[in-house]
Design an enzyme around this catalytic site. Structure first.
Site, PDB file in Angstrom:
ATOM      1  CG  HIS A 473     111.624  52.330  -3.063  1.00 23.20           C
ATOM      2  ND1 HIS A 473     112.287  51.741  -2.017  1.00 23.20           N
ATOM      3  CD2 HIS A 473     110.411  52.682  -2.573  1.00 23.20           C
ATOM      4  CE1 HIS A 473     111.513  51.730  -0.946  1.00 23.20           C
ATOM      5  NE2 HIS A 473     110.375  52.304  -1.254  1.00 23.20           N
ATOM      6  CE1 TYR A 589     103.688  46.079   1.398  1.00 25.16           C
ATOM      7  CE2 TYR A 589     104.262  48.152   2.445  1.00 25.16           C
ATOM      8  CZ  TYR A 589     104.650  46.982   1.828  1.00 25.16           C
ATOM      9  OH  TYR A 589     105.982  46.707   1.657  1.00 25.16           O
TER      10      TYR A 589
END
Length: 772
Positions: A473, A589
């Site tokens: 990531h 989120y």
């Protein structure tokens, strides 16, 4: 023997008469072709650098300016207002080509025209940057575009009408603005007010006010100064502190996965599917290097930042004791392959020529047919990348710094990407609901030692030809890998194709040297660390509950009949599902992107709003009229859409607070407010997977060519991770993750709540649903 023959360019023997060289023409030919290919790439980079550097100008426009200036001088019209004569007087006299008056005139005209041309480029580029700083168009209602926005869109189109290359707009993109402290704190307090009781909110409000008045002004000054100096005031700190300094395992905690097309099957031949896919990937890399890929444009007008694409290939995360480092190479001519506990190095080129899909299929089949056993410690070696980062850094320094271990590790870390050939089969079976979840689990962590989690991405091929990706990531966010994946799947399906028996088209070249088996010398002490890392990774993998499902009753087509965005619809449904599941609300989120700014990455949308909680509570109470519920839903959806737009346009909450916290740490300033904000857990972490970014094929013409998106592990130990892809007019894929160790969460239970919440909201608007 074939690989030895091609690896040695020449041999020599020492005789009484001198040294006798015996050259290998074939090897020298490959060296020559490789050198030619390298110089071609350099020239292409130079050419692209020039074209990109003068965008929106072009060599043709420069020639037009020169010819216009020269033509005016022949017509006795001085459009330079004396500047050409001034330049001519300053040119050296008496030698070389400057002795002829015509040459001096021509040179002075060229210098003046180049100056005018460069000033024009700078003016147009700054004008474009100013135009791209306008984001009012995002806040206008659909179908109600203002005259100002229409004029703005026309100007943007005119300034970017010349066909851009991938990085043409980079210097024209505006910088991410630093929001005011007061605006950020106001939005933060608004986002938590409904999650706290009166006493807790008063305390937080007091901390926020104290921070705003005493500490924040000093921190903000440093942040504004950084925003002037740096390209992006967030991205480098985000990459460093959120990703690279993380010491927990990348597997499950950071890496995410991406699924293959799930409703169509191109071939069952594992090696053949890899032959096409790897060829398509390297074709994409070539386009990337040559900047032949078009930048992603919002509404076909506003360009998105492309800088994250630079590290897609030839990139590896190198472990460190305190922080990791991203190692990126200009080029790599091989991939690293794992199969049955063995590692191989597979060359992608023969000289300067990229291997054809059929040749790649043959090379992968050679690996599959190789009967050699793993070397001691080799089988679970990749578990080092799945365990703790400190342990991996220590063992790497101790045992992989020299000799054959270093050479083998370099072959993996310097590869274009990593390929895992699995012995098991996975595929989505509509008749078996668990099949999609098992497929996702295999992609998320596999056996914990058959993925190299440090590579930018691992391409995973199952025995039945089904594919997937496991992606690191730190180097980029999911839409970037989605761009590659869409190109690859489209090329595989519509351009390359297969024979009737499922093999790649064409004939293989049997004289190609087989893939090279990597050699290791792993001592028992190192093997003990490998086993320890494996146990850590296995415990983490075994704790992950993943529930993936395909929601069939409806998709984005019918959601739009509710007159709201599909994303807002799903996010409000998630709030309803979570309240039914846990009996309370939590910080939520949702990832949005800030790529309309240079080097922008992501921002947080706090999806649990006062408006969404009001709607959920009204739904749960069951005493409200349908018209009132519809009104509450529309208010919640409008609020969510507005927050998403604010996040995309640089007015988010969390990245600003994060950067203020980093500055406070640098200055040694203590802030109870920031410390509390940054420690709040995200018990519901969500993300929407992008699709059809580059339009490789028409989804209306090929409705079954759908990927199922991808997923990630839960962010909090007692929370949920939810990824979803609104895949078509009648399909939504969900990937729900949680941990078995938490008694409060259950991924399948939550998934069922999501299903019911979607249906209940659709019934609220009397949207007819297709048969499931």
């Amino acid at each position: 023997m074939a690989e030895a023959h091609q690896a040695v360019a020449f041999q020599f023997t020492v005789t009484p008469e001198g040294v006798d060289f015996r050259l290998s023409r074939e090897a020298l030919k490959h060296i020559y072709l490789s050198g030619i290919n390298s110089w071609k790439k350099r020239l292409i980079r130079i050419k692209n650098g020039i074209l990109r550097g003068v965008y929106p100008g072009s060599p043709t426009s420069w020639l037009v300016v020169v010819m216009t200036t020269l033509g005016s001088s022949y017509c006795n019209v001085d459009i330079s207002m004396g500047l050409v004569c001034f330049i001519q007087r300053w040119l050296p006299e008496g030698c070389g080509p400057y002795r002829i008056p015509q040459s001096r005139t021509l040179l002075s005209v060229a210098i003046f025209s180049t100056g005018v041309w460069m000033m024009g480029i700078l003016f147009f580029r700054q004008t474009l940057k100013l135009l791209l700083s306008y984001h009012g168009w995002m806040f206008e209602m659909h179908g109600q575009t203002s005259h100002f926005t229409k004029v703005w869109a026309t100007c943007v189109r005119l300034l970017s009408s010349r066909r851009p290359m991938l990085y043409s707009f980079q210097t024209s993109l505006p910088k991410l603005p630093v929001p005011s402290v007061s605006a950020t704190i106001h939005r933060y307090l608004e986002s938590v007010q409904h999650l706290l009781n009166d006493e807790e909110y008063y305390r937080m409000e007091t901390l926020a006010k104290e921070f705003q008045e005493k500490t924040a002004p000093r921190l903000q000054k440093y942040l504004v100064l950084k925003s002037w100096w740096a390209t992006n005031y967030v991205s480098d700190w985000w990459e460093e502190y959120v990703y690279l300094q993380g010491r927990t395992p990348l597997m499950v905690n950071s890496n995410y996965y991406v699924m293959d097309l799930v409703l169509v099957k191109n071939t069952d031949v594992q090696a053949a599917r890899l032959g096409n896919i790897v060829h398509a990937m390297i074709t994409y890399r070539r386009k990337l290097d040559r900047e032949e890929i078009k930048p992603v444009m919002v509404l076909g007008i506003v360009p998105m930042c492309s800088y994250q694409m630079e590290r897609m290939f030839n990139t590896t995360r190198i472990p460190g004791k305190d922080t990791d480092v991203l190692q990126h190479l200009r080029d790599s001519r091989h991939v690293a392959v794992y199969h049955k506990g063995r590692f191989f190095k597979l060359w992608l080129y023969e000289g300067s020529r990229l291997l054809k899909p059929r040749d790649l299929e043959m090379q992968f089949q050679r690996i599959l047919d190789d009967p050699s056993p793993p070397q001691p410690g080799e089988e679970r070696l990749a578990a080092l990348t799945a365990g703790g980062r400190v342990e991996w850094a220590q063992v790497r320094q101790a045992f992989f710094g020299s000799g054959k271990n270093k050479a083998a590790l370099d072959a993996i870390e310097r590869a274009a990407f990593f390929v895992a050939l699995d012995e098991e089969s996975h595929r989505y079976d509509p008749e078996d609901e668990a099949s999609l979840s098992l497929y996702g689990k295999a992609l998320l962590h596999g056996s914990c030692y058959n993925r190299w989690f440090d590579k930018s991405f691992t391409l995973i091929a199952f025995k039945n030809g089904q594919l997937g990706l496991n992606t690191e990531h730190a180097w980029a966010d999911a839409p970037i890998i989605g761009h590659l994946w869409e190109f690859v799947l489209g090329t595989d399906s519509f351009d390359l194709g297969y024979t009737e028996t499922g093999h790649c088209l064409g004939k293989p070249n049997p004289v190609l040297a087989p893939p090279q088996r990597l050699q290791w010398d792993i001592p028992e002490q190192c093997q003990a660390v490998i086993e320890s890392s494996y146990q850590v990774a296995k415990a983490l993998a075994d704790d992950v509950e993943l529930y993936c499902f395909r929601f069939l009753p409806f998709g984005k087509g019918l959601i739009k009949k509710c007159r709201t965005s599909p994303d807002a619809f799903v996010q409000i449904a998630l709030q309803l599902a979570h309240f039914r599941d846990r009996g309370k609300f939590c910080l939520t989120y949702e990832a949005s992107m800030t790529r309309m700014f240079r080097e922008g990455r992501t921002e947080t949308v706090r999806s649990c709003t006062c408006e969404s909680t009001a709607f959920v509570q009204a739904m749960v109470q069951g005493r409200h009229l349908k018209a009132d519920l519809q009104d509450l839903f529309r208010k919640a959806a409008a609020k969510h859409q507005n927050m998403y737009r604010l996040a995309m346009t640089g007015s988010g909450i969390d990245r600003h607070l994060f950067c203020l916290y980093v500055v406070s740490k640098y200055l040694g300033v203590s802030s109870p407010f920031l410390a509390e904000v940054l420690s709040e857990p995200w018990r519901l972490s969500t993300s929407q997977t992008a699709q059809f970014q580059i339009r490789m094929f028409d989804p209306n013409k090929y409705p079954d060519h759908l990927g199922a998106g991808g997923g990630f592990g839960p962010v909090a130990n007692d929370g949920y991770g939810v990824s979803y892809m609104i895949a078509g007019e009648n399909t939504i894929f969900f990937h729900v993750s949680s941990k078995f160790s938490s008694s409060e969460t259950n991924a399948q239970r939550f998934g069922n709540h999501i299903r019911q919440a979607l249906l209940d909201i659709a019934d609220l608007f009397q949207v007819p649903k297709a048969d499931s």
